[in-house]
Design an enzyme around this catalytic site. Sequence first.
Site, PDB file in Angstrom:
ATOM      1  N   GLY A 162       0.872  -1.179   0.000  1.00  0.00           N
ATOM      2  CA  GLY A 162       0.000   0.000   0.000  1.00  0.00           C
ATOM      3  C   GLY A 162       0.906   1.224   0.000  1.00  0.00           C
ATOM      4  O   GLY A 162       1.658   1.444   0.943  1.00  0.00           O
ATOM      5  N   ALA A 163       0.861   1.981  -1.106  1.00  0.00           N
ATOM      6  CA  ALA A 163       1.722   3.168  -1.216  1.00  0.00           C
ATOM      7  C   ALA A 163       0.909   4.433  -1.022  1.00  0.00           C
ATOM      8  O   ALA A 163       1.271   5.502  -1.498  1.00  0.00           O
ATOM      9  CB  ALA A 163       2.413   3.184  -2.577  1.00  0.00           C
ATOM     10  N   GLY A 164      -0.220   4.298  -0.326  1.00  0.00           N
ATOM     11  CA  GLY A 164      -1.071   5.459  -0.072  1.00  0.00           C
ATOM     12  C   GLY A 164      -0.477   6.336   1.009  1.00  0.00           C
ATOM     13  O   GLY A 164       0.739   6.317   1.260  1.00  0.00           O
ATOM     14  N   VAL A 208      -0.605   6.393   4.359  1.00  0.00           N
ATOM     15  CA  VAL A 208       0.085   5.770   5.493  1.00  0.00           C
ATOM     16  C   VAL A 208       1.317   4.995   5.023  1.00  0.00           C
ATOM     17  O   VAL A 208       2.405   5.115   5.597  1.00  0.00           O
ATOM     18  CB  VAL A 208      -0.872   4.822   6.262  1.00  0.00           C
ATOM     19  N   GLY A 209       1.156   4.199   3.973  1.00  0.00           N
ATOM     20  CA  GLY A 209       2.264   3.368   3.488  1.00  0.00           C
ATOM     21  C   GLY A 209       3.449   4.209   3.041  1.00  0.00           C
ATOM     22  O   GLY A 209       4.606   3.919   3.380  1.00  0.00           O
ATOM     23  N   ARG A 233     -13.851   2.824  12.100  1.00  0.00           N
ATOM     24  CA  ARG A 233     -12.870   1.916  11.501  1.00  0.00           C
ATOM     25  C   ARG A 233     -13.540   0.593  11.139  1.00  0.00           C
ATOM     26  O   ARG A 233     -13.193  -0.060  10.175  1.00  0.00           O
ATOM     27  CB  ARG A 233     -11.728   1.655  12.476  1.00  0.00           C
ATOM     28  N   ASP A 240       1.980  -1.390  -4.581  1.00  0.00           N
ATOM     29  CA  ASP A 240       0.574  -0.967  -4.632  1.00  0.00           C
ATOM     30  C   ASP A 240      -0.058  -1.584  -5.882  1.00  0.00           C
ATOM     31  O   ASP A 240       0.652  -1.954  -6.824  1.00  0.00           O
ATOM     32  CB  ASP A 240       0.475   0.567  -4.692  1.00  0.00           C
ATOM     33  N   SER A 278      -3.688  -1.825   8.404  1.00  0.00           N
ATOM     34  CA  SER A 278      -5.022  -1.657   7.805  1.00  0.00           C
ATOM     35  C   SER A 278      -6.122  -1.843   8.851  1.00  0.00           C
ATOM     36  O   SER A 278      -6.013  -2.689   9.733  1.00  0.00           O
ATOM     37  CB  SER A 278      -5.220  -2.683   6.683  1.00  0.00           C
ATOM     38  N   ASN A 279      -7.183  -1.070   8.708  1.00  0.00           N
ATOM     39  CA  ASN A 279      -8.304  -1.113   9.664  1.00  0.00           C
ATOM     40  C   ASN A 279      -9.478  -1.942   9.172  1.00  0.00           C
ATOM     41  O   ASN A 279      -9.625  -2.100   7.963  1.00  0.00           O
ATOM     42  CB  ASN A 279      -8.777   0.330   9.923  1.00  0.00           C
ATOM     43  N   HIS A 285      -8.440  -1.098  19.009  1.00  0.00           N
ATOM     44  CA  HIS A 285      -8.063   0.148  18.327  1.00  0.00           C
ATOM     45  C   HIS A 285      -9.321   0.771  17.709  1.00  0.00           C
ATOM     46  O   HIS A 285      -9.390   1.013  16.519  1.00  0.00           O
ATOM     47  CB  HIS A 285      -7.011  -0.183  17.262  1.00  0.00           C
ATOM     48  N   ASP A 293      -2.212   4.954  19.206  1.00  0.00           N
ATOM     49  CA  ASP A 293      -3.123   5.504  20.205  1.00  0.00           C
ATOM     50  C   ASP A 293      -2.338   6.066  21.396  1.00  0.00           C
ATOM     51  O   ASP A 293      -2.687   7.110  21.943  1.00  0.00           O
ATOM     52  CB  ASP A 293      -4.107   4.423  20.678  1.00  0.00           C
ATOM     53  N   ARG A 295      -0.882   9.382  20.508  1.00  0.00           N
ATOM     54  CA  ARG A 295      -1.901  10.447  20.577  1.00  0.00           C
ATOM     55  C   ARG A 295      -2.186  10.813  22.034  1.00  0.00           C
ATOM     56  O   ARG A 295      -2.335  11.993  22.376  1.00  0.00           O
ATOM     57  CB  ARG A 295      -3.174   9.974  19.868  1.00  0.00           C
TER      58      ARG A 295
HETATM   59  N1  APR Z   1      -2.743  -4.518  -2.913  1.00  0.00           N
HETATM   60  C1  APR Z   1      -1.910  -3.467  -2.785  1.00  0.00           C
HETATM   61  N2  APR Z   1      -2.341  -2.212  -2.552  1.00  0.00           N
HETATM   62  C2  APR Z   1      -3.652  -2.024  -2.435  1.00  0.00           C
HETATM   63  C3  APR Z   1      -4.599  -3.080  -2.555  1.00  0.00           C
HETATM   64  C4  APR Z   1      -4.077  -4.377  -2.809  1.00  0.00           C
HETATM   65  N3  APR Z   1      -4.887  -5.432  -2.932  1.00  0.00           N
HETATM   66  N4  APR Z   1      -5.829  -2.566  -2.399  1.00  0.00           N
HETATM   67  C5  APR Z   1      -5.685  -1.253  -2.183  1.00  0.00           C
HETATM   68  N5  APR Z   1      -4.381  -0.910  -2.216  1.00  0.00           N
HETATM   69  C6  APR Z   1      -3.765   0.405  -2.043  1.00  0.00           C
HETATM   70  C7  APR Z   1      -4.518   1.520  -2.745  1.00  0.00           C
HETATM   71  O1  APR Z   1      -4.261   1.541  -4.134  1.00  0.00           O
HETATM   72  C8  APR Z   1      -3.984   2.750  -2.020  1.00  0.00           C
HETATM   73  O2  APR Z   1      -2.884   3.338  -2.691  1.00  0.00           O
HETATM   74  O3  APR Z   1      -3.774   0.778  -0.678  1.00  0.00           O
HETATM   75  C9  APR Z   1      -3.524   2.199  -0.647  1.00  0.00           C
HETATM   76  C10 APR Z   1      -4.270   2.803   0.517  1.00  0.00           C
HETATM   77  O4  APR Z   1      -3.886   4.129   0.581  1.00  0.00           O
HETATM   78  P1  APR Z   1      -4.882   5.316   0.997  1.00  0.00           P
HETATM   79  O5  APR Z   1      -6.159   5.177   0.252  1.00  0.00           O
HETATM   80  O6  APR Z   1      -4.119   6.585   0.916  1.00  0.00           O
HETATM   81  O7  APR Z   1      -5.217   4.953   2.538  1.00  0.00           O
HETATM   82  P2  APR Z   1      -4.312   5.294   3.821  1.00  0.00           P
HETATM   83  O8  APR Z   1      -4.715   6.576   4.393  1.00  0.00           O
HETATM   84  O9  APR Z   1      -2.896   5.040   3.502  1.00  0.00           O
HETATM   85  O10 APR Z   1      -4.833   4.159   4.825  1.00  0.00           O
HETATM   86  C11 APR Z   1      -4.513   2.799   4.617  1.00  0.00           C
HETATM   87  O11 APR Z   1      -4.329   2.294   6.956  1.00  0.00           O
HETATM   88  O12 APR Z   1      -4.738   3.591   8.825  1.00  0.00           O
HETATM   89  C12 APR Z   1      -5.257   2.624   7.970  1.00  0.00           C
HETATM   90  O13 APR Z   1      -7.638   2.998   8.038  1.00  0.00           O
HETATM   91  C13 APR Z   1      -6.491   3.111   7.246  1.00  0.00           C
HETATM   92  O14 APR Z   1      -7.157   0.964   6.389  1.00  0.00           O
HETATM   93  C14 APR Z   1      -6.526   2.192   6.064  1.00  0.00           C
HETATM   94  C15 APR Z   1      -5.040   1.958   5.766  1.00  0.00           C
END
Ligand code: APR
Length: 312
Positions: free
Chosen positions: A8-10, A12-13, A89, A33, A120-121, A176, A149, A152
């Site tokens: 996950g490169a979003g 958080v990642g 969550r 991702d 992930s949540n 959590h 937590d 925070r």
């Molecule tokens: N494989 C790889 N990456 C994936 C997959 C998958 N099967 N499904 C989704 N993703 C990627 C998305 O493409 C996206 O880039 O996971 C990333 C999630 O990033 P964001 O939408 O920015 O979410 P983010 O704020 O990073 O949160 C991720 O962490 O804190 C928890 O509740 C939050 O469950 C959430 C997770």
Amino acid sequence: MTKVSVIGAGAVGATCADVISYRQLADEVVVLDIREGFAEGKALDIYQTSSLLDFKTSVVGSTNDYTKTANSDVVVITSGLPRKPGMTREELIGTNANIVKGVTENVLKHSPNAIIVVISNPMDTMTYLTLKTSGIDKHRIIGMGGLLDSARFKGYLGLALNAKTADISATVIGGHGDTTMIPLTRLAALNGVPVSQFLSADQLKQISADTMVGGATLTKLLGTSAWYAPGAAGALLVENIVRDQKRMMPCCVALDGEYGQKDICMGVPVVIGKNGWEKIVDYKLNAEEQEAFNKSADAVRNMNDVLATLGL
Ligand code: APR
């Protein structure tokens, strides 16, 4: 050579990968991702801070190619949907459970010995799902929530005390979730002095309440869930593992009678080292805290039961 992969490169990642990279916690960081090119872009951007921030970590991006993650020492799972304002969550479970299960299978195919950090949540249930579906030793599966937590909690205490947060020791245990986490106010201290010597009961109650909805407060402000503290907490956990630090921190792990609970993953103080979590530390809760822990366990268990309805 130490290798860490972040799935996950979003928000958080990428933050987690960024902190791991600039703090040189690994020789190689892989970010993966499913979004075409996205992880490659994040990896290149992070790498291009190396001359500015003075680090020499290799940062690699991958669009769903798990061979790039092969032989990782630690894998951090952040893939899945974040919360939107007003959401809990728990509401993320349907989508995220399938994502986390599939990701874990792919990860373990290429890194059979990795320690898995779950972000992930809903995190307690995603940690439990990973435990149940992966079949790997429970000590290798660690949910990150309690660390965030507690950060925070320390943040709100730091503001009220006008103190440096590093001088504060404070722990959040339990689930959590906004209603399931338990800030242990009785045990919170400023350089060993109980915070109740500096703050009134009302102030402490407010700090505890603010901590519990800490994530929701940010989600409301940001329009999506937070990333700096979650990413940094994930990186701190990685640091403790790869450097075998044996520090004690609250994490979500499998309980087998500890804190009066079984067949559940929840936040408790654990010692972390290169093999994952090593032991659970008994904080000797008082009756009120234990009752809160039991209630929290009921709520987490209800959420875990949803997994069966999803066929997982
Ligand atoms: N494989 C790889 N990456 C994936 C997959 C998958 N099967 N499904 C989704 N993703 C990627 C998305 O493409 C996206 O880039 O996971 C990333 C999630 O990033 P964001 O939408 O920015 O979410 P983010 O704020 O990073 O949160 C991720 O962490 O804190 C928890 O509740 C939050 O469950 C959430 C997770």
